[in-house]
Write a protein that holds these residues in place. Structure first.
Motif, PDB file in Angstrom:
ATOM      1  N   ALA A  78       0.816  -1.315  -0.038  1.00 20.09           N
ATOM      2  CA  ALA A  78      -0.035   0.060  -0.120  1.00 20.09           C
ATOM      3  C   ALA A  78       0.896   1.316   0.055  1.00 20.09           C
ATOM      4  CB  ALA A  78      -0.978  -0.215   1.285  1.00 20.09           C
ATOM      5  N   GLY A  79       2.129   1.062   0.523  1.00 19.30           N
ATOM      6  CA  GLY A  79       2.945   2.298   0.662  1.00 19.30           C
ATOM      7  C   GLY A  79       2.513   3.383   1.720  1.00 19.30           C
ATOM      8  N   GLN A  80       3.159   4.381   2.023  1.00 21.72           N
ATOM      9  CA  GLN A  80       2.912   5.394   2.863  1.00 21.72           C
ATOM     10  C   GLN A  80       1.565   6.094   2.684  1.00 21.72           C
ATOM     11  OE1 GLN A  80       4.693   5.323   5.827  1.00 21.72           O
ATOM     12  NE2 GLN A  80       5.687   3.585   4.897  1.00 21.72           N
ATOM     13  N   PRO A  81       0.833   6.637   3.595  1.00 20.91           N
ATOM     14  CA  PRO A  81      -0.090   7.463   3.519  1.00 20.91           C
ATOM     15  C   PRO A  81       0.089   8.854   2.865  1.00 20.91           C
ATOM     16  CG  PRO A  81      -0.079   6.694   5.690  1.00 20.91           C
ATOM     17  CD  PRO A  81       1.356   6.152   5.158  1.00 20.91           C
ATOM     18  N   PHE A  82      -0.937   9.142   1.897  1.00 20.23           N
ATOM     19  CA  PHE A  82      -0.534  10.323   1.019  1.00 20.23           C
ATOM     20  C   PHE A  82      -0.559  11.637   2.000  1.00 20.23           C
ATOM     21  CE2 PHE A  82      -3.567   8.502  -2.471  1.00 20.23           C
ATOM     22  CZ  PHE A  82      -2.595   7.755  -2.855  1.00 20.23           C
ATOM     23  N   ALA A  83       0.393  12.488   1.490  1.00 24.96           N
ATOM     24  CA  ALA A  83       0.839  13.703   2.150  1.00 24.96           C
ATOM     25  C   ALA A  83       0.851  14.956   1.194  1.00 24.96           C
ATOM     26  CB  ALA A  83       1.925  13.617   2.836  1.00 24.96           C
ATOM     27  N   GLY A  84       0.472  16.148   1.627  1.00 25.90           N
ATOM     28  CA  GLY A  84       0.873  17.300   0.510  1.00 25.90           C
ATOM     29  C   GLY A  84      -0.207  17.323  -0.342  1.00 25.90           C
ATOM     30  N   ARG A  89      -5.938  16.416  -2.716  1.00 25.35           N
ATOM     31  CA  ARG A  89      -6.607  15.857  -3.764  1.00 25.35           C
ATOM     32  C   ARG A  89      -7.637  14.750  -3.157  1.00 25.35           C
ATOM     33  NH1 ARG A  89      -2.320  17.548  -7.106  1.00 25.35           N
ATOM     34  NH2 ARG A  89      -1.255  15.630  -7.082  1.00 25.35           N
ATOM     35  N   GLN A  90      -6.923  13.772  -2.159  1.00 29.14           N
ATOM     36  CA  GLN A  90      -7.858  12.704  -1.685  1.00 29.14           C
ATOM     37  C   GLN A  90      -9.101  13.228  -0.770  1.00 29.14           C
ATOM     38  OE1 GLN A  90      -5.853  10.391   1.378  1.00 29.14           O
ATOM     39  NE2 GLN A  90      -6.791   8.527   0.911  1.00 29.14           N
ATOM     40  N   VAL A  91      -8.641  14.213  -0.061  1.00 24.50           N
ATOM     41  CA  VAL A  91      -9.461  14.843   0.680  1.00 24.50           C
ATOM     42  C   VAL A  91     -10.711  15.538  -0.093  1.00 24.50           C
ATOM     43  CG1 VAL A  91      -9.911  16.691   2.612  1.00 24.50           C
ATOM     44  CG2 VAL A  91      -8.034  14.919   2.776  1.00 24.50           C
ATOM     45  N   GLY A  92     -10.240  16.303  -0.987  1.00 22.82           N
ATOM     46  CA  GLY A  92     -11.251  17.080  -1.822  1.00 22.82           C
ATOM     47  C   GLY A  92     -11.963  16.209  -2.611  1.00 22.82           C
ATOM     48  N   VAL A  93     -11.760  14.980  -3.209  1.00 24.69           N
ATOM     49  CA  VAL A  93     -12.874  14.161  -3.810  1.00 24.69           C
ATOM     50  C   VAL A  93     -13.884  13.598  -2.538  1.00 24.69           C
ATOM     51  CG1 VAL A  93     -11.717  11.962  -3.828  1.00 24.69           C
ATOM     52  CG2 VAL A  93     -13.436  12.290  -5.233  1.00 24.69           C
ATOM     53  N   ALA A  94     -13.245  13.263  -1.354  1.00 21.92           N
ATOM     54  CA  ALA A  94     -14.130  12.750  -0.278  1.00 21.92           C
ATOM     55  C   ALA A  94     -15.124  13.795  -0.114  1.00 21.92           C
ATOM     56  CB  ALA A  94     -13.432  12.451   0.881  1.00 21.92           C
ATOM     57  N   LYS A  95     -14.775  15.131   0.064  1.00 27.66           N
ATOM     58  CA  LYS A  95     -15.616  16.023   0.414  1.00 27.66           C
ATOM     59  C   LYS A  95     -16.650  16.239  -0.798  1.00 27.66           C
ATOM     60  CE  LYS A  95     -12.595  19.095   3.123  1.00 27.66           C
ATOM     61  NZ  LYS A  95     -11.867  20.559   3.130  1.00 27.66           N
ATOM     62  N   GLN A  96     -16.290  16.025  -1.944  1.00 25.13           N
ATOM     63  CA  GLN A  96     -17.181  16.127  -3.127  1.00 25.13           C
ATOM     64  C   GLN A  96     -18.220  14.920  -2.707  1.00 25.13           C
ATOM     65  OE1 GLN A  96     -14.217  16.182  -6.382  1.00 25.13           O
ATOM     66  NE2 GLN A  96     -15.919  17.143  -7.338  1.00 25.13           N
ATOM     67  N   LEU A  97     -17.834  13.727  -2.737  1.00 26.73           N
ATOM     68  CA  LEU A  97     -18.637  12.712  -2.266  1.00 26.73           C
ATOM     69  C   LEU A  97     -19.632  12.998  -1.263  1.00 26.73           C
ATOM     70  CD1 LEU A  97     -16.193   9.791  -3.072  1.00 26.73           C
ATOM     71  CD2 LEU A  97     -18.242  10.467  -4.573  1.00 26.73           C
ATOM     72  N   PHE A  98     -19.190  13.223  -0.077  1.00 30.61           N
ATOM     73  CA  PHE A  98     -19.976  13.442   1.088  1.00 30.61           C
ATOM     74  C   PHE A  98     -21.005  14.632   0.936  1.00 30.61           C
ATOM     75  CE2 PHE A  98     -16.405  11.748   3.945  1.00 30.61           C
ATOM     76  CZ  PHE A  98     -16.937  10.551   3.870  1.00 30.61           C
ATOM     77  N   SER A  99     -20.561  15.790   0.087  1.00 34.65           N
ATOM     78  CA  SER A  99     -21.503  16.781  -0.219  1.00 34.65           C
ATOM     79  C   SER A  99     -22.677  16.287  -0.992  1.00 34.65           C
ATOM     80  CB  SER A  99     -20.764  17.847  -0.865  1.00 34.65           C
ATOM     81  OG  SER A  99     -21.684  18.893  -0.999  1.00 34.65           O
ATOM     82  N   ALA A 100     -22.451  15.530  -2.117  1.00 37.54           N
ATOM     83  CA  ALA A 100     -23.421  14.796  -2.969  1.00 37.54           C
ATOM     84  C   ALA A 100     -24.464  13.935  -2.343  1.00 37.54           C
ATOM     85  CB  ALA A 100     -22.686  14.107  -4.126  1.00 37.54           C
ATOM     86  N   MET A 101     -23.743  13.130  -1.142  1.00 36.32           N
ATOM     87  CA  MET A 101     -24.472  12.245  -0.628  1.00 36.32           C
ATOM     88  C   MET A 101     -25.540  12.846   0.806  1.00 36.32           C
ATOM     89  SD  MET A 101     -24.436   9.371  -2.103  1.00 36.32           S
ATOM     90  CE  MET A 101     -25.316   8.459  -0.999  1.00 36.32           C
TER      91      MET A 101
END
Length: 225
Positions: A78-84, A89-101
């Motif tokens: 899996a590698g290291q958790p995303f940073a920077g 971008r990972q958080v951004g798409v999660a916000k898009q999805l939670f907002s839509a739902m």
């Protein structure tokens, strides 16, 4: 569809109709994606296409083990958790999805249910597990090649009206997947892809993830202005 329509129109589908997907259509798609390039034509991939009761057992086992706190057991690193910016971008798409739902930040129950949907392969009628030959496990070309065939698969499916989402949650409990999908020991489980007919009423399916500007990623060298 024209090629550009597929590339520009495809999006990740996280809500599916229960309608079955014909086996012949899946064979047609896999036969097409087998044309994906690979290093020295090694074709390291195999596909385990799961539906019905075996898929239900995988879903149940994944959820049961994750809720019980069993540590994940992904076979592909899996590698290291995303940073920077990658984390942004990972958080951004999660916000898009939670907002839509309509899932509020403080709504822990609905957030947990959303997470469990991932372990259930988003309740899609079909799950495709991509594996690669264990004999090639030390080759960096192998995961590169499998990524290429996964990309070909999601685009070929979209061109035929099927939705997909590439999903790591579905393989985090690899012993469950290996048992119920009948995956032999000479294969490494790399990725799962949920597949089925999109439910157009499911709000998250309308989400189109953002892409970073071309100027941030494209570098020309040796070209005249």
């Amino acid at each position: 569809m024209e090629y550009d329509e597929v590339i520009l129109g495809r999006r990740s589908i996280r809500g599916y109709r229960s309608d079955p997907v014909p086996k012949g259509l899946i064979e047609e798609i896999i036969n097409l994606v087998m044309r994906a390039p690979s290093s020295y034509n090694s074709q390291p991939w195999s596909f385990f296409v799961i539906s019905g009761e075996p898929l239900n057992r995988i879903r149940a086992g994944n959820v049961e083990r994750m809720v019980a706190g069993v540590p994940e057991s992904r076979e592909f690193r899996a590698g290291q958790p995303f940073a920077g910016s990658h984390r942004d971008r990972q958080v951004g798409v999660a916000k898009q999805l939670f907002s839509a739902m309509g899932i509020a930040r403080e709504d822990k129950d609905r957030r947990e249910e959303w997470m469990l949907r991932g372990f259930r392969q988003f309740d899609a009628p079909v799950c495709v597990i991509i594996t690669y030959d264990r004999a090639l496990a030390d080759s960096d070309d192998t995961p590169f090649d499998c990524g290429g065939v996964a990309n070909a698969l999601v685009n070929a499916a979209w061109s035929r009206g099927l939705g997909t989402v590439i999903n790591s949650q579905g393989i985090m409990q690899s012993p469950v997947v290996r048992e119920h999908a009948g995956i032999p020991d000479d294969q490494v489980i790399m990725k799962s892809i949920a597949l089925g007919w999109p439910d157009e009423t499911f709000p998250a399916n309308a989400v189109v993830s953002e892409r970073k500007p071309l100027a941030e990623t494209l570098n020309f060298v040796g070209f005249a202005d």
